[in-house]
Design a protein around this motif. Structure first.
Motif, mmCIF file in Angstrom:
data_model
loop_
_atom_site.group_PDB
_atom_site.id
_atom_site.type_symbol
_atom_site.label_atom_id
_atom_site.label_comp_id
_atom_site.label_asym_id
_atom_site.label_seq_id
_atom_site.Cartn_x
_atom_site.Cartn_y
_atom_site.Cartn_z
ATOM 1 N N THR A 11 0.614 -1.265 -0.052
ATOM 2 C CA THR A 11 -0.136 -0.159 -0.463
ATOM 3 C C THR A 11 0.772 1.260 -0.303
ATOM 4 N N ASP A 12 2.127 1.414 -0.506
ATOM 5 C CA ASP A 12 2.777 2.492 -0.658
ATOM 6 C C ASP A 12 1.763 3.223 -1.026
ATOM 7 N N PRO A 13 2.082 4.788 -0.177
ATOM 8 C CA PRO A 13 0.998 5.993 -0.742
ATOM 9 C C PRO A 13 1.680 6.351 -1.890
ATOM 10 N N SER A 14 2.871 6.111 -2.525
ATOM 11 C CA SER A 14 3.610 6.597 -3.754
ATOM 12 C C SER A 14 3.473 6.427 -4.988
ATOM 13 N N GLU A 15 3.079 5.171 -4.821
ATOM 14 C CA GLU A 15 3.033 3.841 -6.093
ATOM 15 C C GLU A 15 1.326 3.070 -6.240
ATOM 16 N N SER A 16 1.431 2.611 -5.177
ATOM 17 C CA SER A 16 -0.315 1.781 -5.376
ATOM 18 C C SER A 16 -1.130 1.622 -4.707
ATOM 19 N N GLY A 17 -1.035 1.922 -3.407
ATOM 20 C CA GLY A 17 -1.975 2.359 -2.066
ATOM 21 C C GLY A 17 -3.444 2.429 -3.416
ATOM 22 N N PRO A 18 -3.770 2.579 -1.482
ATOM 23 C CA PRO A 18 -5.720 3.059 -2.783
ATOM 24 C C PRO A 18 -6.051 4.180 -2.436
ATOM 25 N N GLY A 19 -5.022 5.495 -2.099
ATOM 26 C CA GLY A 19 -5.254 6.455 -2.456
ATOM 27 C C GLY A 19 -4.673 6.834 -4.315
ATOM 28 N N ARG A 20 -4.265 5.828 -4.622
ATOM 29 C CA ARG A 20 -2.869 5.573 -6.339
ATOM 30 C C ARG A 20 -3.895 5.995 -6.755
ATOM 31 N N ARG A 21 -3.684 6.490 -7.987
ATOM 32 C CA ARG A 21 -5.186 7.219 -9.138
ATOM 33 C C ARG A 21 -4.693 5.642 -10.397
ATOM 34 N N SER A 22 -6.236 5.558 -9.774
ATOM 35 C CA SER A 22 -6.067 4.303 -10.640
ATOM 36 C C SER A 22 -5.734 4.034 -12.669
ATOM 37 N N SER A 23 -5.628 5.451 -12.525
ATOM 38 C CA SER A 23 -5.907 5.249 -14.236
ATOM 39 C C SER A 23 -4.101 4.717 -14.934
ATOM 40 N N ASP A 24 -3.081 4.774 -14.199
ATOM 41 C CA ASP A 24 -2.443 3.985 -14.152
ATOM 42 C C ASP A 24 -1.789 2.960 -14.302
ATOM 43 N N ARG A 25 -2.761 2.249 -13.983
ATOM 44 C CA ARG A 25 -2.927 0.611 -13.683
ATOM 45 C C ARG A 25 -4.370 0.649 -15.112
ATOM 46 N N THR A 26 -5.128 1.382 -15.228
ATOM 47 C CA THR A 26 -5.789 0.906 -16.406
ATOM 48 C C THR A 26 -5.004 1.477 -17.670
ATOM 49 N N LYS A 27 -3.578 2.651 -17.506
ATOM 50 C CA LYS A 27 -3.288 2.184 -19.267
ATOM 51 C C LYS A 27 -2.499 1.374 -19.181
ATOM 52 N N ALA A 28 -1.311 1.290 -18.030
ATOM 53 C CA ALA A 28 -1.132 -0.610 -17.969
ATOM 54 C C ALA A 28 -1.594 -1.577 -19.037
ATOM 55 N N ALA A 29 -3.054 -2.209 -17.891
ATOM 56 C CA ALA A 29 -3.760 -3.274 -18.732
ATOM 57 C C ALA A 29 -4.000 -3.057 -19.915
ATOM 58 N N ILE A 30 -3.917 -1.372 -20.810
ATOM 59 C CA ILE A 30 -4.477 -1.699 -22.100
ATOM 60 C C ILE A 30 -3.190 -1.865 -23.131
ATOM 61 N N LEU A 31 -1.920 -1.592 -22.789
ATOM 62 C CA LEU A 31 -0.807 -1.382 -23.323
ATOM 63 C C LEU A 31 -0.108 -2.821 -23.689
ATOM 64 N N ARG A 32 -0.641 -3.797 -21.999
ATOM 65 C CA ARG A 32 -0.681 -5.244 -21.908
ATOM 66 C C ARG A 32 -1.294 -6.006 -23.027
ATOM 67 N N ALA A 33 -2.699 -6.002 -23.062
ATOM 68 C CA ALA A 33 -3.805 -6.191 -23.791
ATOM 69 C C ALA A 33 -2.716 -5.963 -25.537
ATOM 70 N N ALA A 34 -2.631 -5.094 -25.808
ATOM 71 C CA ALA A 34 -2.297 -4.080 -27.037
ATOM 72 C C ALA A 34 -0.775 -5.351 -27.558
ATOM 73 N N ARG A 35 -0.273 -5.040 -26.767
ATOM 74 C CA ARG A 35 0.957 -5.989 -27.332
ATOM 75 C C ARG A 35 0.446 -7.476 -27.639
ATOM 76 N N GLU A 36 -0.373 -7.780 -26.445
ATOM 77 C CA GLU A 36 -0.421 -9.295 -26.896
ATOM 78 C C GLU A 36 -1.628 -9.419 -28.419
ATOM 79 N N HIS A 37 -2.161 -8.273 -28.533
ATOM 80 C CA HIS A 37 -2.993 -8.364 -30.032
ATOM 81 C C HIS A 37 -2.214 -7.906 -31.063
ATOM 82 N N PHE A 38 -1.341 -6.591 -30.787
ATOM 83 C CA PHE A 38 -0.170 -6.306 -31.516
ATOM 84 C C PHE A 38 0.229 -7.716 -32.294
#
Lengths: 191, 191
Positions: free
Chosen positions: B2-29
């Motif tokens: 729950t490191d507040p500077s990286e992945s804690g509950p207060g952290r923006r979820s947009s980063d995780r979403t963006k990473a998920a998109i990129l991972r899926a995109a790499r797989e599909h491409f």
DNA sequence: CCGCCATGTCAACACTTGTTGGCCTACAGG
DNA sequence: CCTGTAGGCCAACAAGTGTTGACATGGCGG
């Protein structure tokens, strides 16, 4: 030019049309790959209506399949002295890629096989039916079986980097330099 | 975790979403190439709405560009004895291709570069910025300039026939056999 | 002359694609 | 409590695709 058995005025014009479609299709598939090639584009290039393509080939996939037919025109490798084999092979393929610009069949096959399973299967068949036997004539069956894959890998790597990726150092070599550079590598896998 | 500077509950979820998109995109491409990859498919794989992909990456082309970032992770070649260089190179790339199955970046680049000029340019850049300098450290600048193209051609030919075209004789070799077979060829172009 | 068939065109259908704008929901700050 | 805002979803649009069927036309056999 009025030979009644081939091209005279009484001759079916469908043959010429079909050939025109196939030629345009090869050009498009080679330049753009399967997905980005459109029936409409091919038809426009052949100077006819898109529905004609469907009438003659039934479906885009079958047109593609027809465009995939390739003859490597490998010479009789049993006739070349073993120590010249690498240079002959590399030289032949360079000529084949660079020869008639209207003959895009090889490019169609390679470019499409990378993203299209149907074309990949066709590539494997072409390898098994043309490359393998030609090498077997020169090396004997068991040596050919061991080396053919590696040789294909060399030759296709050359084509890939020179004609598709266009890596500058590979593009800038001329035919003689290319043969001089690659023949030793091919010779190495024959050992 | 729950490191507040990286992945804690207060952290923006947009980063995780963006990473998920990129991972899926790499797989599909990597699996389908550029054209057959759809924003809808990537979004579904990432578990979000297609419009999210647009919000984060703006356009399919920019998503593609983001997916093309590749680090070859070449080791310091100046540290390896010259006579081992070929085996080290071949071995490194085989590991790189075969390593983490989630890391499709290399496959994305190669597969797309064959039909997509944007990806081809990216491939040339990757070659110039990563392969060339690494070889220059071991061979000196002028020898590297002469050999790098040929080496790239060998290594990419291997990847092409093994991972994309799946030519049986190249697929059936294991890591050791692959290195043993290709190292001499690489050594040949170094001479 | 009539009628047939091969060759070809035109217009449309059904579907998928990238992309957009409006709406919803949760939650932090006042 | 209200409000603003960021993260997310839904529905729709415009364009382009492969594919189809109805219609034209021109030459040849009767």
């Amino acid at each position: 030019m009025t030979d009644p058995s081939e091209s005279g005025p009484g001759r079916r014009s469908s043959d010429r049309t079909k050939a025109a479609i196939l030629r345009a299709a090869r050009e498009h598939f080679a330049a753009r790959g399967y997905e980005r090639t459109t029936i409409r584009g091919v038809a426009a290039d052949a100077g006819i209506d898109p529905s004609m393509v469907m009438r003659y080939f039934g479906t885009k996939e079958r047109l593609f399949d027809a465009a995939l037919a390739v003859d490597l025109r490998l010479p009789d490798l049993a006739a070349v002295p073993p120590h010249e084999l690498p240079a002959v092979l590399v030289g032949h393929f360079v000529d084949r890629w660079e020869g008639d610009p209207a003959d895009d069949a090889l490019l169609v096959l390679l470019r499409s096989a990378v993203t299209n399973e149907q074309a990949a299967e066709r590539m494997r068949r072409t390898f098994a039916e043309q490359v393998l036997p030609a090498l077997a004539a020169a090396l004997g069956p068991e040596r050919a079986a061991r080396c053919a894959g590696l040789i294909a890998s060399q030759v296709l790597g050359l084509a890939l980097t020179r004609y598709l990726l266009r890596l500058p150092p590979v593009v800038s070599l001329d035919r003689a330099a290319l043969v001089a550079a690659y023949a030793p590598a091919v010779a190495a896998v024959l050992a």
